[in-house]
Design a protein around this motif. Sequence first.
Motif, PDB file in Angstrom:
ATOM      1  N   ASP A  85       4.480   2.096   1.385  1.00  0.00           N
ATOM      2  CA  ASP A  85       3.103   2.607   1.384  1.00  0.00           C
ATOM      3  C   ASP A  85       2.236   2.182   2.573  1.00  0.00           C
ATOM      4  OD1 ASP A  85       3.369   4.182  -0.863  1.00  0.00           O
ATOM      5  OD2 ASP A  85       2.494   2.700  -2.224  1.00  0.00           O
ATOM      6  N   GLN A 122       0.845  -5.899   6.822  1.00  0.00           N
ATOM      7  CA  GLN A 122       0.101  -6.749   5.894  1.00  0.00           C
ATOM      8  C   GLN A 122      -0.531  -7.886   6.690  1.00  0.00           C
ATOM      9  OE1 GLN A 122       2.272  -8.663   2.732  1.00  0.00           O
ATOM     10  NE2 GLN A 122       4.108  -8.896   3.981  1.00  0.00           N
ATOM     11  N   ARG A 155      -7.544   3.126   4.310  1.00  0.00           N
ATOM     12  CA  ARG A 155      -6.779   2.837   3.102  1.00  0.00           C
ATOM     13  C   ARG A 155      -6.256   1.402   3.168  1.00  0.00           C
ATOM     14  NH1 ARG A 155      -1.511   4.502   2.341  1.00  0.00           N
ATOM     15  NH2 ARG A 155      -0.897   4.134   0.202  1.00  0.00           N
ATOM     16  N   LYS A 182      -5.039  -2.235   0.385  1.00  0.00           N
ATOM     17  CA  LYS A 182      -4.813  -2.784  -0.956  1.00  0.00           C
ATOM     18  C   LYS A 182      -4.665  -4.294  -0.841  1.00  0.00           C
ATOM     19  CE  LYS A 182      -1.788  -2.379  -5.008  1.00  0.00           C
ATOM     20  NZ  LYS A 182      -2.769  -2.941  -5.863  1.00  0.00           N
ATOM     21  N   GLU A 208      -3.167  -7.576  -2.302  1.00  0.00           N
ATOM     22  CA  GLU A 208      -2.107  -8.075  -3.188  1.00  0.00           C
ATOM     23  C   GLU A 208      -1.971  -9.570  -2.952  1.00  0.00           C
ATOM     24  OE1 GLU A 208       1.566  -5.950  -2.563  1.00  0.00           O
ATOM     25  OE2 GLU A 208       0.826  -4.175  -3.595  1.00  0.00           O
ATOM     26  N   ILE A 259      -3.723  -8.588   2.458  1.00  0.00           N
ATOM     27  CA  ILE A 259      -4.288  -7.245   2.404  1.00  0.00           C
ATOM     28  C   ILE A 259      -3.308  -6.329   3.114  1.00  0.00           C
ATOM     29  CG2 ILE A 259      -5.731  -7.684   4.439  1.00  0.00           C
ATOM     30  CD1 ILE A 259      -7.797  -5.740   3.207  1.00  0.00           C
TER      31      ILE A 259
END
Length: 163
Positions: A39, A43, A68, A70, A72, A76
């Motif tokens: 995806d 990171q 976009r 996320k 985790e 990030i």
Amino acid sequence: MLCANLYPIERDSILREFPWNCSTTRTVLARLSVAPAFDFSSQFALPSDFLRLIAVGGTRIDSDGVARFKIEGRNILASGSSLPVEYVFKNYKEATWDSKLVELMTARMLWKLAYPVTQSTSLRDTLKDEYVKMAALARSVDSQENSAQELSDDFSLIESRGG
């Protein structure tokens, strides 16, 4: 001992709940060598003093058009070789806090300590109500020290007005 145990939790909580001017900062994160499994192409490690993300790439995370991403764990996930972020940091130097935030933290500790110390639910509830009112004012004052976000030409209310 009760205060010593409660204060660090409540301090982080009050700082995380709102992007206080005295506790926001910016940095550019460098890409980690290991890419996410899927995806995203990159990171980035979140800063060690990170509490809450405000903006990515100069765009607030609650705005349309934000890149976009996320979060985790303590990373990030996003795309690119670097990632500019604005975030709430763990500002543990209370001397740098705005006076309204100091006042609010005092009110929060009074509220949280009221029942354990006095066993009075009515006092606790009264202090909570005062805290909620103080929080609204403190946030308003802090927000007024920033310029308003500019509305773009494609803002739907402007279009519905006929330009």
